[in-house]
Design an enzyme around this catalytic site. Structure first.
Site, short mmCIF file in Angstrom:
data_model
loop_
_atom_site.label_atom_id
_atom_site.label_comp_id
_atom_site.label_asym_id
_atom_site.label_seq_id
_atom_site.Cartn_x
_atom_site.Cartn_y
_atom_site.Cartn_z
N THR A 19 0.84 -1.18 0.00
CA THR A 19 0.00 0.00 0.00
C THR A 19 0.89 1.24 0.00
OG1 THR A 19 -1.92 1.04 1.02
CG2 THR A 19 -0.36 0.02 2.53
N LYS A 27 3.22 0.94 -3.89
CA LYS A 27 2.53 0.22 -4.98
C LYS A 27 3.25 0.32 -6.33
CE LYS A 27 -2.17 0.58 -3.17
NZ LYS A 27 -3.55 0.88 -3.45
N ASN A 78 -0.69 -4.07 -5.96
CA ASN A 78 -1.08 -4.06 -4.53
C ASN A 78 -1.02 -5.44 -3.90
OD1 ASN A 78 -3.45 -5.26 -5.49
ND2 ASN A 78 -4.69 -4.27 -3.93
N ASP A 104 -7.16 -3.89 -6.51
CA ASP A 104 -8.04 -2.74 -6.17
C ASP A 104 -9.15 -2.60 -7.21
OD1 ASP A 104 -6.66 -2.00 -3.89
OD2 ASP A 104 -5.43 -0.51 -4.91
N GLY A 139 -11.07 11.98 -9.32
CA GLY A 139 -9.73 11.62 -8.85
C GLY A 139 -8.94 10.92 -9.94
N ALA A 140 -7.60 10.99 -9.79
CA ALA A 140 -6.73 10.32 -10.78
C ALA A 140 -5.55 9.64 -10.08
CB ALA A 140 -6.22 11.34 -11.80
N GLY A 141 -5.70 9.37 -8.77
CA GLY A 141 -4.63 8.73 -8.02
C GLY A 141 -4.64 7.22 -8.22
N GLY A 142 -4.03 6.51 -7.27
CA GLY A 142 -3.86 5.05 -7.40
C GLY A 142 -5.18 4.31 -7.58
N ASN A 195 -10.18 15.76 -12.15
CA ASN A 195 -9.12 15.84 -11.13
C ASN A 195 -8.67 17.27 -10.94
OD1 ASN A 195 -7.46 14.47 -9.27
ND2 ASN A 195 -5.72 14.75 -10.63
N GLY A 211 -17.30 1.96 -0.15
CA GLY A 211 -15.98 1.40 -0.43
C GLY A 211 -15.67 0.14 0.36
P1 NDP Z 1 -4.05 8.92 -4.03
O1 NDP Z 1 -3.45 9.90 -3.05
O2 NDP Z 1 -3.20 8.23 -5.00
O3 NDP Z 1 -5.21 9.65 -4.87
C1 NDP Z 1 -6.16 10.50 -4.28
C2 NDP Z 1 -6.88 11.29 -5.37
O4 NDP Z 1 -7.81 12.16 -4.73
C3 NDP Z 1 -5.95 12.16 -6.21
O5 NDP Z 1 -6.44 12.17 -7.53
C4 NDP Z 1 -6.12 13.53 -5.55
O6 NDP Z 1 -5.81 14.58 -6.45
C5 NDP Z 1 -7.60 13.50 -5.24
N1 NDP Z 1 -7.96 14.45 -4.19
C6 NDP Z 1 -7.55 14.46 -2.90
N2 NDP Z 1 -8.12 15.49 -2.24
C7 NDP Z 1 -8.89 16.16 -3.13
C8 NDP Z 1 -9.75 17.30 -3.06
N3 NDP Z 1 -9.93 17.98 -1.93
N4 NDP Z 1 -10.42 17.67 -4.18
C9 NDP Z 1 -10.27 17.00 -5.33
N5 NDP Z 1 -9.47 15.91 -5.47
C10 NDP Z 1 -8.80 15.49 -4.38
O7 NDP Z 1 -4.84 7.89 -3.14
P2 NDP Z 1 -5.45 6.49 -3.61
O8 NDP Z 1 -6.01 6.64 -4.97
O9 NDP Z 1 -4.51 5.41 -3.35
O10 NDP Z 1 -6.62 6.35 -2.57
C11 NDP Z 1 -7.77 7.18 -2.66
C12 NDP Z 1 -8.80 6.66 -1.70
O11 NDP Z 1 -9.19 5.36 -2.10
C13 NDP Z 1 -8.28 6.52 -0.25
O12 NDP Z 1 -9.22 7.10 0.60
C14 NDP Z 1 -8.21 5.03 -0.03
O13 NDP Z 1 -8.57 4.70 1.30
C15 NDP Z 1 -9.26 4.52 -0.98
N6 NDP Z 1 -9.02 3.17 -1.44
C16 NDP Z 1 -9.99 2.26 -1.20
C17 NDP Z 1 -9.83 0.96 -1.59
C18 NDP Z 1 -10.92 0.00 -1.30
O14 NDP Z 1 -10.68 -1.21 -1.49
N7 NDP Z 1 -12.07 0.44 -0.87
C19 NDP Z 1 -8.64 0.51 -2.30
C20 NDP Z 1 -7.67 1.55 -2.55
C21 NDP Z 1 -7.87 2.84 -2.11
P3 NDP Z 1 -4.31 15.14 -6.52
O15 NDP Z 1 -3.44 13.99 -6.89
O16 NDP Z 1 -4.35 16.19 -7.57
O17 NDP Z 1 -4.00 15.65 -5.14
#
Ligand code: NDP
Length: 287
Positions: free
Chosen positions: A69, A73, A94, A109, A133-136, A157, A253
């Site tokens: 995690t 990753k 993961n 995931d 969002g565009a994270g992991g 995003n 989730g």
């Molecule tokens: P990352 O940090 O990689 O991505 C988070 C994303 O959220 C990014 O695109 C970030 O944008 C965006 N973001 C954060 N804050 C804001 C805001 N205030 N406004 C707009 N966009 C925002 O995290 P992950 O993708 O790894 O995880 C995201 C969530 O998913 C976590 O809460 C995690 O717990 C959950 N998750 C759940 C899983 C499940 O099995 N249920 C599995 C994996 C994750 P920017 O990059 O531009 O900051």
């Protein structure tokens, strides 16, 4: 005389920080329910820069596998022998499976998300999906949706990290047939007409920021849109409350989390765990 076999079967999670990762609660509950008394899930804090050493240790100690995690990753890809097709596209792993010293990387995931969707009776094929969002998590979800032949993905995003969103769009366009739009998220976002599925794949709403919700115009979500959150804790987020108030179908989730953990267990043990046991353990731990 009973067989004397005290050898432990080890799996776990590498993270940093790792202490708040709830994987152990869900996985150990499933192991006990399956009668796997000598299977153990260890929560291990691995410093950034030390992942290679930790993975060597996995091989030396014959761990059956490990979850990776944040922040490991992507880095994990460097140290494994094989990568599953979707994990390669996502660019992150993961779950690692250790077959006699050969390490295979998977990304469950997105697969957990797809099973959650399927269990809710929602097919991705030909659907228009908005992903916040565009994270992991978003990357894993978008790749799986594209491979399942969703029609259009709209990735929304915040612009401070445009490169992240644009790299995801490129991966999707180069490798799948899905139509993709990238929308910089500035101010309140209106959900476009014709959206079938809306996914919050940001970290907004995750404990301890339990009152936060994505900045969208909730009245713009059309009737009939299916709403999915990735946040497992709390399960009923303000985002989902808005969906619920409007009579929309939604799922938390927690379903995704439990589905991906169940997939991990099957990859490691070959057995299918009881997901209700896992959900109960998670809810008890979070209450
Ligand atoms: P990352 O940090 O990689 O991505 C988070 C994303 O959220 C990014 O695109 C970030 O944008 C965006 N973001 C954060 N804050 C804001 C805001 N205030 N406004 C707009 N966009 C925002 O995290 P992950 O993708 O790894 O995880 C995201 C969530 O998913 C976590 O809460 C995690 O717990 C959950 N998750 C759940 C899983 C499940 O099995 N249920 C599995 C994996 C994750 P920017 O990059 O531009 O900051």
């Amino acid at each position: 005389m009973k067989e004397q076999n005290y050898l432990d079967n080890l799996v776990g999670v590498f993270g940093h920080p790792a202490a708040e990762n709830p994987g152990v609660v869900i996985q150990e509950a499933a192991f006990r329910d399956l009668g796997l008394e000598r299977w153990h899930f260890l929560t291990i804090d691995v410093d950034p820069g030390k992942l290679g050493d930790a993975i060597l240790g996995l091989k030396a100690m014959k761990f059956r596998g490990i979850n990776c995690t944040i922040p490991h990753k992507i880095e994990a890809l460097k140290y494994i022998d094989k990568v599953a097709a979707s994990a390669k596209l996502i660019g992150a792993v993961n779950t690692i499976i250790n077959d006699d010293g050969v390490l295979t990387g998977e990304n469950t995931d997105g697969q957990g998300f797809m099973i959650a969707l399927e269990n809710a009776g929602v097919a991705a094929k030909d659907k228009n999906v908005v992903v916040l969002g565009a994270g992991g998590a978003a990357r894993a979800i978008c790749v799986e949706l594209a491979l399942a032949r969703a029609r259009r993905l709209t990735i929304v995003n915040i612009p401070k990290d445009m490169a992240l969103g644009e790299s995801l769009v490129k991966i999707l366009k180069d490798n799948t047939a899905v139509a993709v739009d990238y929308v910089p998220w500035v101010g309140k976002y209106n959900i476009p007409a014709g959206t079938d599925i809306l996914v919050n794949a940001t970290s907004i709403g995750l404990y301890p920021n339990v009152d936060d919700k994505p900045d969208i115009d909730y009245d713009s979500i059309a009737e009939g849109t299916y709403v999915q959150d990735v946040i497992p804790n709390p399960a009923f987020t303000p985002f989902l409350r808005e969906a619920d108030k409007r009579g929309l179908r939604w799922q938390s989730g927690m379903q995704m989390l439990v589905n991906q953990a169940a997939l991990n267990i099957t990859m490691w043990t070959g057995l299918k765990p009881d997901k209700d046991v896992m959900i109960k353990a998670f809810e008890e731990a979070m209450s």
